[in-house]
Design a protein around this motif. Sequence first.
Motif, PDB file in Angstrom:
ATOM      1  N   ARG A   2     -63.700  22.898  47.653  1.00  0.00           N
ATOM      2  CA  ARG A   2     -62.904  23.614  48.638  1.00  0.00           C
ATOM      3  C   ARG A   2     -61.564  22.919  48.813  1.00  0.00           C
ATOM      4  O   ARG A   2     -61.500  21.733  49.106  1.00  0.00           O
ATOM      5  N   LEU A  78     -69.857  25.541  57.155  1.00  0.00           N
ATOM      6  CA  LEU A  78     -68.753  25.787  56.229  1.00  0.00           C
ATOM      7  C   LEU A  78     -67.610  24.873  56.638  1.00  0.00           C
ATOM      8  O   LEU A  78     -67.084  24.992  57.754  1.00  0.00           O
ATOM      9  N   ASP A 501     -63.975  32.003  52.184  1.00  0.00           N
ATOM     10  CA  ASP A 501     -65.204  32.549  52.769  1.00  0.00           C
ATOM     11  C   ASP A 501     -64.867  33.775  53.608  1.00  0.00           C
ATOM     12  O   ASP A 501     -63.802  33.840  54.237  1.00  0.00           O
ATOM     13  N   ILE A 503     -67.010  36.137  56.529  1.00  0.00           N
ATOM     14  CA  ILE A 503     -68.218  36.391  57.305  1.00  0.00           C
ATOM     15  C   ILE A 503     -68.067  37.754  57.956  1.00  0.00           C
ATOM     16  O   ILE A 503     -67.041  38.053  58.588  1.00  0.00           O
ATOM     17  N   ILE A 508     -72.594  35.768  55.601  1.00  0.00           N
ATOM     18  CA  ILE A 508     -71.572  35.357  54.642  1.00  0.00           C
ATOM     19  C   ILE A 508     -71.491  36.382  53.517  1.00  0.00           C
ATOM     20  O   ILE A 508     -72.413  36.519  52.711  1.00  0.00           O
ATOM     21  N   GLU A 511     -68.571  33.537  49.672  1.00  0.00           N
ATOM     22  CA  GLU A 511     -68.717  32.092  49.851  1.00  0.00           C
ATOM     23  C   GLU A 511     -68.101  31.374  48.666  1.00  0.00           C
ATOM     24  O   GLU A 511     -68.412  31.687  47.506  1.00  0.00           O
ATOM     25  N   ASP A 512     -67.205  30.432  48.972  1.00  0.00           N
ATOM     26  CA  ASP A 512     -66.473  29.714  47.922  1.00  0.00           C
ATOM     27  C   ASP A 512     -65.832  30.673  46.930  1.00  0.00           C
ATOM     28  O   ASP A 512     -65.822  30.440  45.717  1.00  0.00           O
ATOM     29  N   THR A 516     -71.387  37.428  47.810  1.00  0.00           N
ATOM     30  CA  THR A 516     -72.816  37.160  47.888  1.00  0.00           C
ATOM     31  C   THR A 516     -73.651  38.423  47.720  1.00  0.00           C
ATOM     32  O   THR A 516     -74.843  38.337  47.427  1.00  0.00           O
TER      33      THR A 516
END
Length: 534
Positions: A2, A78, A501, A503, A508, A511-512, A516
């Motif tokens: 990150r 996170l 990220d 949400i 989530i 992510e990164d 997802t």
Amino acid sequence: MRPTFPRPPGIPILIVFATVVGCASPPRGRDVDLLITGGTVYAGDMGEPTITDIGIVSDKIVFVGNAAKAHIASQKTLEATGLMVTPGLIDAHTHTDNELTSPEASQRLVARQVMQGVTTSIIGVDGDGTPDIKAEFATMKHLGIGQNVATYVGFGAIRERVLREDARAPTPAELQAMKSLAAQGMCEGALGLSSGLFYAPQSFASTDEVIAVAKEAGKRRGLYDTHQRDEGSSSVGIVTSLKEAIRIGEESGATLHVAHIKVTNSARPDGEDVTDVIALIEAARAKGQPVTADQYPWTAANTGLEAVVIPQWAQAGGFEAMVKRFDDSTDLARIHADNGLTLALAQKIMISEALKQPELVGKRLSELSTQWGVDPIDAAIRVLKGGEAEVVVFVMNESDIVKIMPKPWVMSSSDGADGEHPRGYASYPRLWEKYVIDEKVLTPVQFVHRSTGLEADTFELKGRGYIKQGYFADIAVIDPKTYHARATYVEPKLLSTGVVDVIINGRIELEDGKPTGVLSGRPLTRTQPKGTCP
């Protein structure tokens, strides 16, 4: 890994001992489901950012402050040190309708939006929103969607259901049927009524007809969102068109929202139509009329070729009826006489999609005119005879965009689809890179506010648009150094970078930098005032 960058100077650490929903205070050591730590948090209002932590339980934000000092533990953390943390971005005008109802889960994720940090899309725009909102939202809920979504009921969809594509006024009984469909859409949760009076067959409607239908939104304190009748000089002119829109808003009682505000093909020799546009809106607002607008950060529009070059009367009855008129010598002569397609305009029109003629994609209409040895209008007719075509039209001035952008009544949008214009893939990072970082037309705080809180307030998206305790956990974590628009007019479907990220409703979704696939979005229905619906 990150990415990080040093804490900006002068930004304080905000410590807030917030209450957990339903509890007097978060118990020491109580687990939150998700903790976002150390980020530079923009709350969605016009306040300066603070470096702070955010705790989430289920779908709500329950803590904003210093998690270590409050002894907040989490099941998952996170790390956002050096990153921007914002409310999830809201797209005020977008065309994700087909994606959100697609049988393909990969389409319903709408990765092109999520990877810009967008968590909520406003659909049903340009008059296209179905009156059957309950059924549409039930489909989305059943299938699962990767965006929150709110919608308008569409004047165009209503008119076509009652009048088909006829170029005529409705009878009293037909007008009542149109009003009933608008009321149905509103009572099933629409934000308001949208129109696309630039497009046939909506263009055949009189102002009074639109007002009558828009009153169904007005009586429920909804919006009237419009792709107005003219955004430049193609028919009545933008000043006359905007005056009509203001009148519709005023007489219907609906809040006027001007979709993708712009000036195309300036009609005034001094090119100052945009000054007139701003003055008209600000005069209406000064008189107490609620008027807002959204804007996308591009100098090119995207629409159907016929909408740009074929007179509206010749579009009556739909695409097939229009093509038949091309073979009628009388109609063809009239089309030649009535169209406003100059060589200069033809040079600004690029074919972006033609499913039956892929060899035309990327060609300017002026190129085809020269290649085929015909006038531009005849080149356009030849293209349309071969099938429907989408075009990118380079008709806006950069100076106009900059004049409109900082106005406090203007919010962000993309007008994007999964199509052949980069705005569907890159509007928000482009807005950040070009107009915040490079040109400083907006501050970072303005960028976030006009893309989150201002929109949530305008569209009455309760509990969204801000990072506050008790609000829904729609959040974007963005690396401002790598927030980059990759899509171009040549390669319009390149996904953006820099969103770390996302949400949505506490889950989530990205992510990164990787989706997802949890599909945590929700249809958002507007609750209408008591006594206005059955």
